[in-house]
Motif scaffolding. Structure first.
Motif, PDB file in Angstrom:
ATOM      1  N   LEU A 205     -25.008 -20.425  -4.194  1.00  0.00           N
ATOM      2  CA  LEU A 205     -25.419 -19.619  -5.348  1.00  0.00           C
ATOM      3  C   LEU A 205     -25.338 -18.138  -4.994  1.00  0.00           C
ATOM      4  CD1 LEU A 205     -28.718 -21.320  -6.636  1.00  0.00           C
ATOM      5  CD2 LEU A 205     -26.348 -21.878  -7.209  1.00  0.00           C
ATOM      6  N   ASP A 206     -25.389 -17.294  -6.016  1.00  0.00           N
ATOM      7  CA  ASP A 206     -25.511 -15.856  -5.804  1.00  0.00           C
ATOM      8  C   ASP A 206     -26.804 -15.602  -5.016  1.00  0.00           C
ATOM      9  OD1 ASP A 206     -23.389 -14.521  -7.799  1.00  0.00           O
ATOM     10  OD2 ASP A 206     -24.189 -16.342  -8.703  1.00  0.00           O
ATOM     11  N   ARG A 207     -26.711 -14.768  -3.990  1.00  0.00           N
ATOM     12  CA  ARG A 207     -27.828 -14.389  -3.104  1.00  0.00           C
ATOM     13  C   ARG A 207     -28.243 -15.494  -2.133  1.00  0.00           C
ATOM     14  NH1 ARG A 207     -25.784 -10.627  -4.448  1.00  0.00           N
ATOM     15  NH2 ARG A 207     -26.208  -9.491  -6.342  1.00  0.00           N
ATOM     16  N   ALA A 208     -27.393 -16.509  -1.952  1.00  0.00           N
ATOM     17  CA  ALA A 208     -27.714 -17.557  -0.976  1.00  0.00           C
ATOM     18  C   ALA A 208     -27.590 -17.022   0.449  1.00  0.00           C
ATOM     19  CB  ALA A 208     -26.780 -18.739  -1.161  1.00  0.00           C
ATOM     20  N   GLY A 209     -26.862 -15.913   0.595  1.00  0.00           N
ATOM     21  CA  GLY A 209     -26.651 -15.337   1.933  1.00  0.00           C
ATOM     22  C   GLY A 209     -25.216 -15.499   2.428  1.00  0.00           C
ATOM     23  N   LYS A 210     -24.281 -15.796   1.529  1.00  0.00           N
ATOM     24  CA  LYS A 210     -22.887 -16.041   1.923  1.00  0.00           C
ATOM     25  C   LYS A 210     -22.262 -14.847   2.639  1.00  0.00           C
ATOM     26  CE  LYS A 210     -21.649 -16.726  -2.306  1.00  0.00           C
ATOM     27  NZ  LYS A 210     -23.000 -16.433  -2.825  1.00  0.00           N
ATOM     28  N   SER A 211     -22.388 -13.655   2.027  1.00  0.00           N
ATOM     29  CA  SER A 211     -21.719 -12.487   2.616  1.00  0.00           C
ATOM     30  C   SER A 211     -22.325 -12.144   3.970  1.00  0.00           C
ATOM     31  CB  SER A 211     -21.773 -11.303   1.653  1.00  0.00           C
ATOM     32  OG  SER A 211     -21.099 -11.651   0.451  1.00  0.00           O
ATOM     33  N   THR A 212     -23.660 -12.227   4.062  1.00  0.00           N
ATOM     34  CA  THR A 212     -24.360 -11.979   5.333  1.00  0.00           C
ATOM     35  C   THR A 212     -23.852 -12.947   6.402  1.00  0.00           C
ATOM     36  OG1 THR A 212     -26.346 -11.418   4.064  1.00  0.00           O
ATOM     37  CG2 THR A 212     -26.675 -11.917   6.395  1.00  0.00           C
TER      38      THR A 212
ATOM     39  N   VAL B  50     -30.086 -19.719  10.086  1.00  0.00           N
ATOM     40  CA  VAL B  50     -28.894 -20.164   9.351  1.00  0.00           C
ATOM     41  C   VAL B  50     -27.647 -19.927  10.201  1.00  0.00           C
ATOM     42  CG1 VAL B  50     -27.485 -19.821   7.278  1.00  0.00           C
ATOM     43  CG2 VAL B  50     -29.976 -19.754   7.091  1.00  0.00           C
TER      44      VAL B  50
ATOM     45  N   ASP C 110     -33.897 -20.808   5.260  1.00  0.00           N
ATOM     46  CA  ASP C 110     -34.296 -20.456   6.631  1.00  0.00           C
ATOM     47  C   ASP C 110     -33.986 -18.985   6.895  1.00  0.00           C
ATOM     48  OD1 ASP C 110     -35.029 -23.059   7.065  1.00  0.00           O
ATOM     49  OD2 ASP C 110     -33.272 -23.612   8.262  1.00  0.00           O
ATOM     50  N   SER C 111     -34.462 -18.490   8.031  1.00  0.00           N
ATOM     51  CA  SER C 111     -34.204 -17.082   8.353  1.00  0.00           C
ATOM     52  C   SER C 111     -32.702 -16.883   8.598  1.00  0.00           C
ATOM     53  CB  SER C 111     -34.979 -16.682   9.608  1.00  0.00           C
ATOM     54  OG  SER C 111     -34.352 -17.247  10.743  1.00  0.00           O
ATOM     55  N   MET C 112     -32.253 -15.634   8.495  1.00  0.00           N
ATOM     56  CA  MET C 112     -30.828 -15.320   8.712  1.00  0.00           C
ATOM     57  C   MET C 112     -30.353 -15.850  10.062  1.00  0.00           C
ATOM     58  SD  MET C 112     -30.270 -11.457   7.447  1.00  0.00           S
ATOM     59  CE  MET C 112     -31.010 -10.905   5.915  1.00  0.00           C
TER      60      MET C 112
ATOM     61  N   ALA D 201     -30.434 -22.671   3.190  1.00  0.00           N
ATOM     62  CA  ALA D 201     -30.263 -21.214   3.165  1.00  0.00           C
ATOM     63  C   ALA D 201     -31.594 -20.485   3.013  1.00  0.00           C
ATOM     64  CB  ALA D 201     -29.322 -20.828   2.026  1.00  0.00           C
TER      65      ALA D 201
ATOM     66  N   ARG E 225     -34.488 -12.706  -4.028  1.00  0.00           N
ATOM     67  CA  ARG E 225     -33.816 -11.811  -3.063  1.00  0.00           C
ATOM     68  C   ARG E 225     -33.258 -10.578  -3.777  1.00  0.00           C
ATOM     69  NH1 ARG E 225     -30.795 -16.128   1.010  1.00  0.00           N
ATOM     70  NH2 ARG E 225     -32.747 -16.880   1.936  1.00  0.00           N
ATOM     71  N   SER E 226     -33.125  -9.496  -3.018  1.00  0.00           N
ATOM     72  CA  SER E 226     -32.744  -8.225  -3.638  1.00  0.00           C
ATOM     73  C   SER E 226     -31.314  -8.270  -4.189  1.00  0.00           C
ATOM     74  CB  SER E 226     -32.858  -7.099  -2.617  1.00  0.00           C
ATOM     75  OG  SER E 226     -31.922  -7.299  -1.599  1.00  0.00           O
TER      76      SER E 226
HETATM   77  P1  ADP Z   1     -24.564 -13.674  -1.315  1.00  0.00           P
HETATM   78  O1  ADP Z   1     -23.326 -13.101  -0.688  1.00  0.00           O
HETATM   79  O2  ADP Z   1     -24.649 -15.162  -1.189  1.00  0.00           O
HETATM   80  O3  ADP Z   1     -24.760 -13.241  -2.734  1.00  0.00           O
HETATM   81  P2  ADP Z   1     -25.995 -11.877   0.489  1.00  0.00           P
HETATM   82  O4  ADP Z   1     -25.529 -12.212   1.846  1.00  0.00           O
HETATM   83  O5  ADP Z   1     -25.427 -10.670  -0.170  1.00  0.00           O
HETATM   84  O6  ADP Z   1     -25.827 -13.149  -0.493  1.00  0.00           O
HETATM   85  O7  ADP Z   1     -27.585 -11.784   0.546  1.00  0.00           O
HETATM   86  C1  ADP Z   1     -28.345 -11.466  -0.610  1.00  0.00           C
HETATM   87  C2  ADP Z   1     -29.633 -10.742  -0.187  1.00  0.00           C
HETATM   88  O8  ADP Z   1     -30.478 -11.652   0.522  1.00  0.00           O
HETATM   89  C3  ADP Z   1     -29.381  -9.566   0.761  1.00  0.00           C
HETATM   90  O9  ADP Z   1     -30.321  -8.570   0.474  1.00  0.00           O
HETATM   91  C4  ADP Z   1     -29.614 -10.176   2.142  1.00  0.00           C
HETATM   92  O10 ADP Z   1     -30.026  -9.213   3.068  1.00  0.00           O
HETATM   93  C5  ADP Z   1     -30.707 -11.189   1.855  1.00  0.00           C
HETATM   94  N1  ADP Z   1     -30.630 -12.375   2.712  1.00  0.00           N
HETATM   95  C6  ADP Z   1     -29.513 -13.008   3.144  1.00  0.00           C
HETATM   96  N2  ADP Z   1     -29.828 -14.077   3.903  1.00  0.00           N
HETATM   97  C7  ADP Z   1     -31.171 -14.146   3.941  1.00  0.00           C
HETATM   98  C8  ADP Z   1     -32.114 -15.032   4.588  1.00  0.00           C
HETATM   99  N3  ADP Z   1     -31.709 -16.069   5.289  1.00  0.00           N
HETATM  100  N4  ADP Z   1     -33.420 -14.791   4.387  1.00  0.00           N
HETATM  101  C9  ADP Z   1     -33.845 -13.745   3.650  1.00  0.00           C
HETATM  102  N5  ADP Z   1     -33.029 -12.866   3.026  1.00  0.00           N
HETATM  103  C10 ADP Z   1     -31.703 -13.058   3.174  1.00  0.00           C
END
Ligand code: ADP
Ligand code: FDM
Ligand code: MG
Length: 217
Positions: free
Chosen positions: A15-22, A191, A186-188, A184, A146-147
């Motif tokens: 999903l959007d904000r799942a943490g994919k890009s991170t 994951v 869990d902490s960065m 997703a 998430r932001s």
């Molecule tokens: P996506 O690419 O899936 O939309 P992002 O990687 O851009 O997601 O992450 C969305 C927001 O959530 C960012 O602000 C990021 O720092 C935060 N975030 C990512 N992974 C985690 C995590 N495991 N726990 C808490 N916050 C996270």
């Protein structure tokens, strides 16, 4: 001289904000530290002419009929397919942020009766098939907290709930055995560690001694 071993095709979905890009970023850095050549890609690739029209649609600046935008997303992958295949052939591992799984589920989540999951998957047949697809699983509520959430066309909680259910449906299908769900929430770092474990399993296994597959449904 023995041929160069092929690279791996790894996709990160969710999903959007799942943490994919991170996580794609962390995975790429780790693979590089392991001495591997890596190419980081994402879909949609908003920089091509097709990608630019997708971008303006996602921002709500233009309208598109549901099937038309669906096929543009697919075309945006097909235009990159030769490049993906060449990277893999020459030994570079390709990490992709979203791929045809997103393509199928976001379109099917619109509840257009003429645009089912079965219909949506068809234009993707023949694309390079990932060796591993990591589905970063998070509830739509946790993702929304998430932001950055809420900016683009599909970022509504009803849409995200349907998208998650459809991702789960894809996970159950026998033709998608390369899909693995990771928590997703869990902490960065946790994951990332799980993803490194999946990466090691892939590189240590037999799969990469076989040719890259094409997606079939
Ligand atoms: P996506 O690419 O899936 O939309 P992002 O990687 O851009 O997601 O992450 C969305 C927001 O959530 C960012 O602000 C990021 O720092 C935060 N975030 C990512 N992974 C985690 C995590 N495991 N726990 C808490 N916050 C996270
Ligand atoms: N999306 C993405 C689709 O609807 N179809 C696709 O084929 C792909 C790759 O576009 F809402 C949607 C999913 C998401 C948006 O967002 C792209 P990001 O933030 O660029 O991943
Ligand atoms: Mg992202």
């Amino acid at each position: 001289m023995s041929p160069v071993p092929r690279g791996a095709l790894i996709v990160v979905e969710g999903l959007d904000r799942a943490g994919k890009s991170t996580q794609c970023e962390k995975l790429c850095r780790w693979l590089e530290q392991e001495g591997r050549r890596v190419k980081h890609m994402r879909f949609p690739n908003r920089s091509t002419p097709i990608g630019k029209s997708i971008d303006s649609y996602l921002r709500g600046e233009t309208q598109q009929e549901d099937h038309v935008i669906h096929l543009l997303f697919s075309a945006n992958r097909w235009e990159a397919a030769p490049q993906i295949i060449e990277h893999i052939r020459s030994g570079t591992t390709v990490v992709i942020d979203r791929y045809y799984y997103s393509g199928a589920v976001y379109s099917a989540a619109k509840k257009n009766p003429n645009l089912t999951l079965e219909w949506a998957i068809q234009p993707e047949i023949g694309l390079p098939k990932p060796d591993l697809c990591i589905f970063l699983d998070i509830s739509s509520t946790d993702a929304a907290a998430r932001s950055g959430f809420g900016g683009e066309r599909y970022e509504t909680s009803e849409m995200q709930k349907r998208v998650r259910n459809l991702f789960q449906e894809l996970l159950q299908k026998p033709q998608n055995k390369e899909m693995v769900a990771v928590n997703a929430g869990d902490s960065m770092e946790e994951v990332h560690e799980t993803m490194r474990r999946l990466g090691n399993k892939l590189f240590e296994g037999e799969g990469l001694s076989k040719p890259l597959k094409s997606f079939d449904y």
